[in-house]
Scaffold this motif. Structure first.
Motif, PDB file in Angstrom:
ATOM      1  N   SER A  70     -24.654   9.662  -7.341  1.00  0.00           N
ATOM      2  CA  SER A  70     -23.726   8.866  -8.140  1.00  0.00           C
ATOM      3  C   SER A  70     -23.296   9.569  -9.412  1.00  0.00           C
ATOM      4  N   THR A  71     -23.844  10.745  -9.685  1.00  0.00           N
ATOM      5  CA  THR A  71     -23.548  11.414 -10.952  1.00  0.00           C
ATOM      6  C   THR A  71     -22.741  12.693 -10.769  1.00  0.00           C
ATOM      7  N   ILE A  72     -22.205  12.928  -9.564  1.00  0.00           N
ATOM      8  CA  ILE A  72     -21.385  14.113  -9.339  1.00  0.00           C
ATOM      9  C   ILE A  72     -20.131  14.022 -10.180  1.00  0.00           C
ATOM     10  N   GLU A  73     -19.826  15.092 -10.921  1.00  0.00           N
ATOM     11  CA  GLU A  73     -18.684  15.069 -11.822  1.00  0.00           C
ATOM     12  C   GLU A  73     -17.417  15.498 -11.095  1.00  0.00           C
ATOM     13  N   GLY A  74     -16.263  15.001 -11.599  1.00  0.00           N
ATOM     14  CA  GLY A  74     -14.997  15.372 -11.013  1.00  0.00           C
ATOM     15  C   GLY A  74     -14.683  14.551  -9.779  1.00  0.00           C
ATOM     16  N   LYS A  75     -13.409  14.570  -9.405  1.00  0.00           N
ATOM     17  CA  LYS A  75     -12.986  13.825  -8.225  1.00  0.00           C
ATOM     18  C   LYS A  75     -12.074  14.702  -7.380  1.00  0.00           C
ATOM     19  N   ARG A  76     -12.126  14.467  -6.068  1.00  0.00           N
ATOM     20  CA  ARG A  76     -11.228  15.143  -5.139  1.00  0.00           C
ATOM     21  C   ARG A  76     -10.593  14.095  -4.234  1.00  0.00           C
ATOM     22  N   THR A  77      -9.472  14.458  -3.643  1.00  0.00           N
ATOM     23  CA  THR A  77      -8.822  13.543  -2.717  1.00  0.00           C
ATOM     24  C   THR A  77      -9.427  13.717  -1.335  1.00  0.00           C
ATOM     25  N   ASP A  78      -9.956  12.639  -0.800  1.00  0.00           N
ATOM     26  CA  ASP A  78     -10.501  12.661   0.548  1.00  0.00           C
ATOM     27  C   ASP A  78      -9.421  12.319   1.564  1.00  0.00           C
ATOM     28  N   SER A  79      -8.396  11.592   1.136  1.00  0.00           N
ATOM     29  CA  SER A  79      -7.259  11.272   2.004  1.00  0.00           C
ATOM     30  C   SER A  79      -6.031  11.019   1.138  1.00  0.00           C
ATOM     31  N   ILE A  80      -4.861  11.373   1.679  1.00  0.00           N
ATOM     32  CA  ILE A  80      -3.586  11.165   0.990  1.00  0.00           C
ATOM     33  C   ILE A  80      -2.604  10.572   1.993  1.00  0.00           C
ATOM     34  N   MET A  81      -2.024   9.443   1.657  1.00  0.00           N
ATOM     35  CA  MET A  81      -1.015   8.814   2.517  1.00  0.00           C
ATOM     36  C   MET A  81       0.169   8.370   1.666  1.00  0.00           C
ATOM     37  N   VAL A  82       1.316   8.267   2.322  1.00  0.00           N
ATOM     38  CA  VAL A  82       2.507   7.694   1.692  1.00  0.00           C
ATOM     39  C   VAL A  82       2.925   6.491   2.517  1.00  0.00           C
ATOM     40  N   LEU A  83       2.988   5.332   1.870  1.00  0.00           N
ATOM     41  CA  LEU A  83       3.469   4.119   2.533  1.00  0.00           C
ATOM     42  C   LEU A  83       4.929   3.924   2.162  1.00  0.00           C
ATOM     43  N   HIS A  84       5.805   4.023   3.172  1.00  0.00           N
ATOM     44  CA  HIS A  84       7.229   3.768   2.949  1.00  0.00           C
ATOM     45  C   HIS A  84       7.518   2.321   3.304  1.00  0.00           C
ATOM     46  N   MET A  85       7.905   1.551   2.307  1.00  0.00           N
ATOM     47  CA  MET A  85       8.244   0.138   2.519  1.00  0.00           C
ATOM     48  C   MET A  85       9.758   0.036   2.647  1.00  0.00           C
ATOM     49  N   SER A  86      10.192  -0.277   3.858  1.00  0.00           N
ATOM     50  CA  SER A  86      11.611  -0.274   4.198  1.00  0.00           C
ATOM     51  C   SER A  86      12.359  -1.453   3.591  1.00  0.00           C
ATOM     52  N   ASP A  87      13.621  -1.231   3.258  1.00  0.00           N
ATOM     53  CA  ASP A  87      14.490  -2.316   2.801  1.00  0.00           C
ATOM     54  C   ASP A  87      15.081  -3.085   3.976  1.00  0.00           C
ATOM     55  N   SER A  88      15.139  -2.433   5.148  1.00  0.00           N
ATOM     56  CA  SER A  88      15.885  -3.039   6.240  1.00  0.00           C
ATOM     57  C   SER A  88      15.190  -2.998   7.598  1.00  0.00           C
ATOM     58  N   GLY A  89      14.110  -2.254   7.719  1.00  0.00           N
ATOM     59  CA  GLY A  89      13.472  -2.122   9.024  1.00  0.00           C
ATOM     60  C   GLY A  89      11.965  -2.159   8.921  1.00  0.00           C
ATOM     61  N   ALA A  90      11.317  -1.388   9.792  1.00  0.00           N
ATOM     62  CA  ALA A  90       9.861  -1.359   9.832  1.00  0.00           C
ATOM     63  C   ALA A  90       9.309  -0.397   8.786  1.00  0.00           C
ATOM     64  N   ASP A  91       8.132  -0.727   8.272  1.00  0.00           N
ATOM     65  CA  ASP A  91       7.454   0.140   7.310  1.00  0.00           C
ATOM     66  C   ASP A  91       6.797   1.313   8.040  1.00  0.00           C
ATOM     67  N   THR A  92       6.548   2.396   7.300  1.00  0.00           N
ATOM     68  CA  THR A  92       5.937   3.597   7.880  1.00  0.00           C
ATOM     69  C   THR A  92       4.775   4.055   7.017  1.00  0.00           C
ATOM     70  N   LEU A  93       3.644   4.327   7.659  1.00  0.00           N
ATOM     71  CA  LEU A  93       2.480   4.887   6.977  1.00  0.00           C
ATOM     72  C   LEU A  93       2.361   6.345   7.390  1.00  0.00           C
ATOM     73  N   LEU A  94       2.455   7.235   6.421  1.00  0.00           N
ATOM     74  CA  LEU A  94       2.502   8.676   6.659  1.00  0.00           C
ATOM     75  C   LEU A  94       1.263   9.353   6.098  1.00  0.00           C
ATOM     76  N   SER A  95       0.552  10.106   6.944  1.00  0.00           N
ATOM     77  CA  SER A  95      -0.604  10.883   6.491  1.00  0.00           C
ATOM     78  C   SER A  95      -0.165  12.268   6.035  1.00  0.00           C
ATOM     79  N   ILE A  96      -0.720  12.700   4.909  1.00  0.00           N
ATOM     80  CA  ILE A  96      -0.527  14.050   4.396  1.00  0.00           C
ATOM     81  C   ILE A  96      -1.881  14.749   4.480  1.00  0.00           C
ATOM     82  N   PRO A  97      -2.083  15.682   5.415  1.00  0.00           N
ATOM     83  CA  PRO A  97      -3.375  16.383   5.467  1.00  0.00           C
ATOM     84  C   PRO A  97      -3.727  16.987   4.112  1.00  0.00           C
TER      85      PRO A  97
END
Length: 310
Positions: A70-97
């Motif tokens: 619990s005392t490890i310093e600093g942070k890293r990204t374990d996962s990155i995603m972009v959620l596109h919330m559409s104005d007119s259609g279906a939403d998209t969840l995009l993974s960024i490795p």
């Protein structure tokens, strides 16, 4: 007639109390860049980050979750995603490795998770905007403890595994078949990559699937409409949760609802990859397919349905 109205008013007041109690514990960050940003396209784009933050974890909890202390310093990204919330259609969840090889503004090319280590959320978002030409409208980040606690607060999440998963680094040994994952096993399930033949690319697919399943359970009437359940789930998630300073609780609820809808009416995709073992000075990285990635980002920017494999 008055008694039912009073009961409804008390119930709604209890829901507001529960939601406000949880939101007050969420960390607010100055996360969005202020210069050299792409113009806004159609729809809205939100960055969702899973970090290895141990914030709020005791030594005993960190040991139980297998997070390395619990005392490890600093942070890293374990996962990155972009959620596109559409104005007119279906939403998209995009993974960024997280090992995606991109230009980091003000620095040389590097893996995208290095941008977070170098400059936190602002540099990560600036890097994403430069690489995708998508304007990012908001940011949400959750650490190990908050993630595991939310899973436990909703009573676990049911997932179906095609094959057994035994990953010592992720601290899991799961049989094949459908099963209910508690917080500890869920955290290992979304973090595991060494046991996956596809490595990080296999992991990001599991992360999208699990996140949608988790949000479906979080957004169920049994959790959202019962004040004490809403308070418990909200306060569990608030531990280790951070958002950009301009985000309000209504937007956060909309994000959760959009993530829930991805499994039924939206799309869940990852950036098209040309080389998943691209040699660099920083080790093997993920090189995007330039033409297919541009088509994907242009589709999201124009709020049209992207034609990309999940």
């Amino acid at each position: 007639m008055i008694i039912p109205l009073v009961i409804i008013a008390l119930w709604m007041g209890s829901l507001l109390w529960a939601a406000n109690s949880a939101w007050n514990n969420v960390q607010k960050l100055d996360a969005l860049p202020t210069a050299d940003r792409p113009a806004a396209g159609k729809g809205k784009n939100y960055v969702l980050v899973g970090s290895d933050s141990r914030a709020g974890l005791s030594s005993e909890e960190a040991k139980r979750l297998g997070t390395g202390g619990s005392t490890i310093e600093g942070k890293r990204t374990d996962s990155i995603m972009v959620l596109h919330m559409s104005d007119s259609g279906a939403d998209t969840l995009l993974s960024i490795p997280r090992d995606s090889w991109v230009e980091v503004p003000g620095h040389r090319n590097n893996k995208i998770n290095a941008s977070y280590a170098l400059g936190g959320p602002q540099l990560l978002i600036a890097t994403l905007e430069k690489a995708t030409n998508l304007r990012i409208d908001g940011y949400m980040e959750i650490g190990f403890g908050g993630f595991a606690n939310v899973v436990d607060a909703v009573g676990g999440v049911r997932m179906c595994l095609d094959k057994p998963m035994n990953d010592e680094k992720a601290h899991i040994d799961l049989p094949a078949g459908c099963q209910n994952l508690d917080g500890k096993n869920a955290l290992g399930y979304v973090r595991a990559r060494y046991s996956d033949p596809l490595g990080d690319l296999g992991r990001v697919k599991r992360q999208r699937e699990f996140l949608s399943a988790l949000m479906s359970k979080v957004a169920s009437p049994g959790n959202l409409l019962v004040p004490w359940k809403l308070k418990g789930v909200g306060e569990s998630g608030a531990q280790g949760l951070a958002v950009d300073k301009d985000m309000g609780p209504i937007t956060a609820v909309k994000l959760a609802w959009a993530l829930k809808s991805v499994t039924s009416s939206g799309q869940s995709v990852q950036v098209p990859v040309a080389n998943s073992a691209y040699p660099t000075y920083a080790g093997e990285a993920v090189l995007w397919d330039e033409a297919k990635s541009k088509d994907l980002f242009d589709a999201l920017r124009n709020d049209t349905s992207p034609n990309v494999a999940p």
